[in-house]
Write a protein that holds these residues in place. Sequence first.
Motif, PDB file in Angstrom:
ATOM      1  N   GLY A 207      -0.586   3.367  11.379  1.00  0.00           N
ATOM      2  CA  GLY A 207       0.135   4.289  10.511  1.00  0.00           C
ATOM      3  C   GLY A 207       0.564   3.538   9.270  1.00  0.00           C
ATOM      4  O   GLY A 207       0.283   2.334   9.128  1.00  0.00           O
ATOM      5  N   CYS A 208       1.233   4.219   8.355  1.00  0.00           N
ATOM      6  CA  CYS A 208       1.685   3.538   7.131  1.00  0.00           C
ATOM      7  C   CYS A 208       2.649   2.407   7.487  1.00  0.00           C
ATOM      8  O   CYS A 208       2.535   1.293   6.992  1.00  0.00           O
ATOM      9  CB  CYS A 208       2.336   4.534   6.184  1.00  0.00           C
ATOM     10  N   TRP A 209       3.604   2.677   8.369  1.00  0.00           N
ATOM     11  CA  TRP A 209       4.542   1.627   8.805  1.00  0.00           C
ATOM     12  C   TRP A 209       3.801   0.574   9.624  1.00  0.00           C
ATOM     13  O   TRP A 209       4.102  -0.610   9.569  1.00  0.00           O
ATOM     14  CB  TRP A 209       5.682   2.267   9.589  1.00  0.00           C
TER      15      TRP A 209
ATOM     16  N   ASN B  84      11.178   6.922  11.134  1.00  0.00           N
ATOM     17  CA  ASN B  84      11.019   8.361  11.339  1.00  0.00           C
ATOM     18  C   ASN B  84      10.983   9.063   9.984  1.00  0.00           C
ATOM     19  O   ASN B  84      12.006   9.225   9.323  1.00  0.00           O
ATOM     20  CB  ASN B  84      12.184   8.877  12.191  1.00  0.00           C
ATOM     21  N   ASN B  85       9.773   9.471   9.572  1.00  0.00           N
ATOM     22  CA  ASN B  85       9.662  10.249   8.329  1.00  0.00           C
ATOM     23  C   ASN B  85       9.275  11.696   8.631  1.00  0.00           C
ATOM     24  O   ASN B  85       8.835  12.422   7.755  1.00  0.00           O
ATOM     25  CB  ASN B  85       8.702   9.597   7.326  1.00  0.00           C
ATOM     26  N   TYR B  86       9.445  12.072   9.882  1.00  0.00           N
ATOM     27  CA  TYR B  86       9.270  13.448  10.356  1.00  0.00           C
ATOM     28  C   TYR B  86       7.844  13.976  10.272  1.00  0.00           C
ATOM     29  O   TYR B  86       7.642  15.188  10.398  1.00  0.00           O
ATOM     30  CB  TYR B  86      10.206  14.414   9.611  1.00  0.00           C
TER      31      TYR B  86
ATOM     32  N   PRO C 106      12.085   8.309   3.902  1.00  0.00           N
ATOM     33  CA  PRO C 106      11.386   9.357   3.154  1.00  0.00           C
ATOM     34  C   PRO C 106       9.874   9.178   3.094  1.00  0.00           C
ATOM     35  O   PRO C 106       9.395   8.068   2.876  1.00  0.00           O
ATOM     36  CB  PRO C 106      11.946   9.226   1.734  1.00  0.00           C
ATOM     37  N   CYS C 107       9.158  10.271   3.245  1.00  0.00           N
ATOM     38  CA  CYS C 107       7.728  10.326   2.933  1.00  0.00           C
ATOM     39  C   CYS C 107       7.578  11.431   1.882  1.00  0.00           C
ATOM     40  O   CYS C 107       7.276  12.579   2.211  1.00  0.00           O
ATOM     41  CB  CYS C 107       6.912  10.654   4.188  1.00  0.00           C
ATOM     42  N   PRO C 108       7.865  11.086   0.603  1.00  0.00           N
ATOM     43  CA  PRO C 108       7.811  12.129  -0.431  1.00  0.00           C
ATOM     44  C   PRO C 108       6.411  12.708  -0.597  1.00  0.00           C
ATOM     45  O   PRO C 108       6.252  13.887  -0.933  1.00  0.00           O
ATOM     46  CB  PRO C 108       8.268  11.415  -1.709  1.00  0.00           C
ATOM     47  N   THR C 109       5.396  11.893  -0.330  1.00  0.00           N
ATOM     48  CA  THR C 109       4.009  12.319  -0.552  1.00  0.00           C
ATOM     49  C   THR C 109       3.627  13.511   0.323  1.00  0.00           C
ATOM     50  O   THR C 109       2.918  14.409  -0.123  1.00  0.00           O
ATOM     51  CB  THR C 109       3.065  11.124  -0.266  1.00  0.00           C
ATOM     52  N   HIS C 110       4.126  13.534   1.535  1.00  0.00           N
ATOM     53  CA  HIS C 110       3.761  14.633   2.432  1.00  0.00           C
ATOM     54  C   HIS C 110       4.980  15.462   2.840  1.00  0.00           C
ATOM     55  O   HIS C 110       5.107  16.610   2.452  1.00  0.00           O
ATOM     56  CB  HIS C 110       3.040  14.095   3.675  1.00  0.00           C
ATOM     57  N   TYR C 111       5.888  14.860   3.607  1.00  0.00           N
ATOM     58  CA  TYR C 111       7.020  15.652   4.114  1.00  0.00           C
ATOM     59  C   TYR C 111       7.865  16.203   2.960  1.00  0.00           C
ATOM     60  O   TYR C 111       8.232  17.379   2.941  1.00  0.00           O
ATOM     61  CB  TYR C 111       7.891  14.820   5.059  1.00  0.00           C
TER      62      TYR C 111
ATOM     63  N   TYR D  35       3.272  12.652  10.377  1.00  0.00           N
ATOM     64  CA  TYR D  35       2.231  11.624  10.391  1.00  0.00           C
ATOM     65  C   TYR D  35       1.867  11.345   8.935  1.00  0.00           C
ATOM     66  O   TYR D  35       1.083  12.088   8.335  1.00  0.00           O
ATOM     67  CB  TYR D  35       0.983  12.123  11.102  1.00  0.00           C
ATOM     68  N   GLY D  36       2.442  10.273   8.378  1.00  0.00           N
ATOM     69  CA  GLY D  36       2.216  10.011   6.961  1.00  0.00           C
ATOM     70  C   GLY D  36       0.779   9.619   6.653  1.00  0.00           C
ATOM     71  O   GLY D  36       0.129  10.225   5.799  1.00  0.00           O
ATOM     72  N   MET D  37       0.275   8.634   7.360  1.00  0.00           N
ATOM     73  CA  MET D  37      -1.014   8.043   6.986  1.00  0.00           C
ATOM     74  C   MET D  37      -2.177   9.032   6.982  1.00  0.00           C
ATOM     75  O   MET D  37      -3.082   8.938   6.164  1.00  0.00           O
ATOM     76  CB  MET D  37      -1.343   6.873   7.919  1.00  0.00           C
TER      77      MET D  37
ATOM     78  N   MET E  15       0.812  -1.235   0.000  1.00  0.00           N
ATOM     79  CA  MET E  15       0.000   0.000   0.000  1.00  0.00           C
ATOM     80  C   MET E  15       0.841   1.278   0.000  1.00  0.00           C
ATOM     81  O   MET E  15       0.311   2.374  -0.075  1.00  0.00           O
ATOM     82  CB  MET E  15      -0.962   0.020   1.204  1.00  0.00           C
ATOM     83  N   TRP E  16       2.175   1.139   0.111  1.00  0.00           N
ATOM     84  CA  TRP E  16       2.998   2.345   0.267  1.00  0.00           C
ATOM     85  C   TRP E  16       3.161   3.113  -1.047  1.00  0.00           C
ATOM     86  O   TRP E  16       3.231   2.518  -2.122  1.00  0.00           O
ATOM     87  CB  TRP E  16       4.357   1.962   0.857  1.00  0.00           C
ATOM     88  N   CYS E  17       3.279   4.429  -0.942  1.00  0.00           N
ATOM     89  CA  CYS E  17       3.424   5.295  -2.126  1.00  0.00           C
ATOM     90  C   CYS E  17       4.774   5.034  -2.820  1.00  0.00           C
ATOM     91  O   CYS E  17       5.740   4.634  -2.160  1.00  0.00           O
ATOM     92  CB  CYS E  17       3.450   6.766  -1.722  1.00  0.00           C
ATOM     93  N   PRO E  18       4.875   5.348  -4.121  1.00  0.00           N
ATOM     94  CA  PRO E  18       6.184   5.289  -4.774  1.00  0.00           C
ATOM     95  C   PRO E  18       7.157   6.224  -4.043  1.00  0.00           C
ATOM     96  O   PRO E  18       6.783   7.338  -3.697  1.00  0.00           O
ATOM     97  CB  PRO E  18       5.902   5.810  -6.189  1.00  0.00           C
ATOM     98  N   GLY E  19       8.365   5.730  -3.788  1.00  0.00           N
ATOM     99  CA  GLY E  19       9.372   6.569  -3.123  1.00  0.00           C
ATOM    100  C   GLY E  19       9.331   6.494  -1.613  1.00  0.00           C
ATOM    101  O   GLY E  19      10.225   6.997  -0.930  1.00  0.00           O
ATOM    102  N   CYS E  20       8.324   5.852  -1.047  1.00  0.00           N
ATOM    103  CA  CYS E  20       8.259   5.691   0.424  1.00  0.00           C
ATOM    104  C   CYS E  20       9.397   4.766   0.855  1.00  0.00           C
ATOM    105  O   CYS E  20       9.723   3.796   0.164  1.00  0.00           O
ATOM    106  CB  CYS E  20       6.920   5.063   0.806  1.00  0.00           C
ATOM    107  N   GLY E  21       9.965   5.041   2.020  1.00  0.00           N
ATOM    108  CA  GLY E  21      11.087   4.222   2.479  1.00  0.00           C
ATOM    109  C   GLY E  21      10.678   2.959   3.218  1.00  0.00           C
ATOM    110  O   GLY E  21      11.517   2.106   3.520  1.00  0.00           O
ATOM    111  N   HIS E  22       9.400   2.797   3.515  1.00  0.00           N
ATOM    112  CA  HIS E  22       8.983   1.692   4.383  1.00  0.00           C
ATOM    113  C   HIS E  22       9.318   0.311   3.807  1.00  0.00           C
ATOM    114  O   HIS E  22       9.680  -0.605   4.546  1.00  0.00           O
ATOM    115  CB  HIS E  22       7.479   1.787   4.668  1.00  0.00           C
ATOM    116  N   GLY E  23       9.210   0.159   2.483  1.00  0.00           N
ATOM    117  CA  GLY E  23       9.492  -1.138   1.864  1.00  0.00           C
ATOM    118  C   GLY E  23      10.964  -1.525   2.018  1.00  0.00           C
ATOM    119  O   GLY E  23      11.290  -2.706   2.215  1.00  0.00           O
TER     120      GLY E  23
HETATM  121  S1  SF4 Z   1       2.013   8.747   2.972  1.00  0.00           S
HETATM  122 FE1  SF4 Z   1       4.228   8.882   3.282  1.00  0.00          FE
HETATM  123  S2  SF4 Z   1       4.683   7.314   4.852  1.00  0.00           S
HETATM  124 FE2  SF4 Z   1       2.647   6.856   3.996  1.00  0.00          FE
HETATM  125  S3  SF4 Z   1       3.012   5.404   2.342  1.00  0.00           S
HETATM  126 FE3  SF4 Z   1       2.969   7.434   1.425  1.00  0.00          FE
HETATM  127  S4  SF4 Z   1       5.130   8.091   1.385  1.00  0.00           S
HETATM  128 FE4  SF4 Z   1       4.973   6.382   2.827  1.00  0.00          FE
END
Ligand code: SF4
Length: 280
Positions: A53-55, A123-125, A202-207, A127-129, A18-26
């Motif tokens: 949360g996303c993680w 730590n993506n600095y 990284p949380c490119p989508t938000h941070y 609240y991603g989700m 479910m993570w966005c492209p570029g998210c570091g969680h994977g």
């Molecule tokens: S919102 Fe941010 S932390 Fe959540 S999946 Fe997307 S990039 Fe990752």
Amino acid sequence: MTFATGTGYLKDGCLPHMWCPGCGHGIALGNMLRAFEELGFKKNETVVVTGIGCWGKTDDYLTTNALHTTHGRALAFATGIKAFNPKLNVVVLMGDGDGVTIGGNHFIHAARRNIDLTAIVLNNYNYGMTGGQCSGTTPGGKYTSTTVYGNPEREMDICALAGVTGANYVARGTVYHSFDLKELFKEALGKKGFSLVEVVSPCPTHYGRNNNMKKGLQMLNWLKEKAVHKEKFDRLNPAEKEDCFSIGKLVDRDEPDFNTRYEQIRAGIMEGGAANEEKI
Ligand code: SF4
Ligand SMILES: Cc1ncc(C[n+]2csc(CCOP(=O)(O)OP(=O)(O)O)c2C)c(N)n1
């Protein structure tokens, strides 16, 4: 030579995740599972506890035992599991919001108890989700969906907090330094007592989008630039340290963990010695 893949711990059909492209969680997940494999963790002896949360979605993808708990409370559930069955490998996955903002109190006391768990805080600095709100680790002046004019608060150092409250092992890595990350996970997972690995991710989508780093690659380059190995970091002057953070093993000690101390007291009682008879 064979390389651990960690894929045996992934549920069939769990991709795409479910993570966005570029998210570091994977990247963090892949390294955690390779560490499990290299340490020979058995699925039925391993419990992965997550918050929200996303993680915190990670448990959806795993074949180990897993417990998806409430936001900020994962360490409280995990403490119960470990206290009840000390033989289990208990691994707790939390975001910075989950683990040290709403869950800050549990974090402090889990480290203070030195309960034998491994906490992996991504730590993506922000609240991603829930849309990129400011968390306890958002650096001062940075932009999030709730600090559109810049964060007036200061960031919390997760590793320093774990160190002063009594964790046996503390390390910081980033998803850019992927190979180092697996080694840090292995050390933490093999350590008795409370161990923490903070992973800057990284949380490119938000941070990223809010701070001029819309693309995952920009965020990885930013991690490459900002993260400095501890030995080098320690030689920097205070002004130079302002602009970067240290990675690597930061704390490593062997204080007795909660279960050891608990068992010592229990053994004393079983031998007939009430600890403080005057007060009973
Ligand atoms: S919102 Fe941010 S932390 Fe959540 S999946 Fe997307 S990039 Fe990752
Ligand atoms: C008690 C409670 N408060 C708030 C929420 C809403 N909520 C769900 S996930 C989340 C943020 C998660 O952020 P973080 O822990 O940093 O993880 P990330 O999504 O960035 O991986 C929040 C505020 C909730 N589910 N429960």
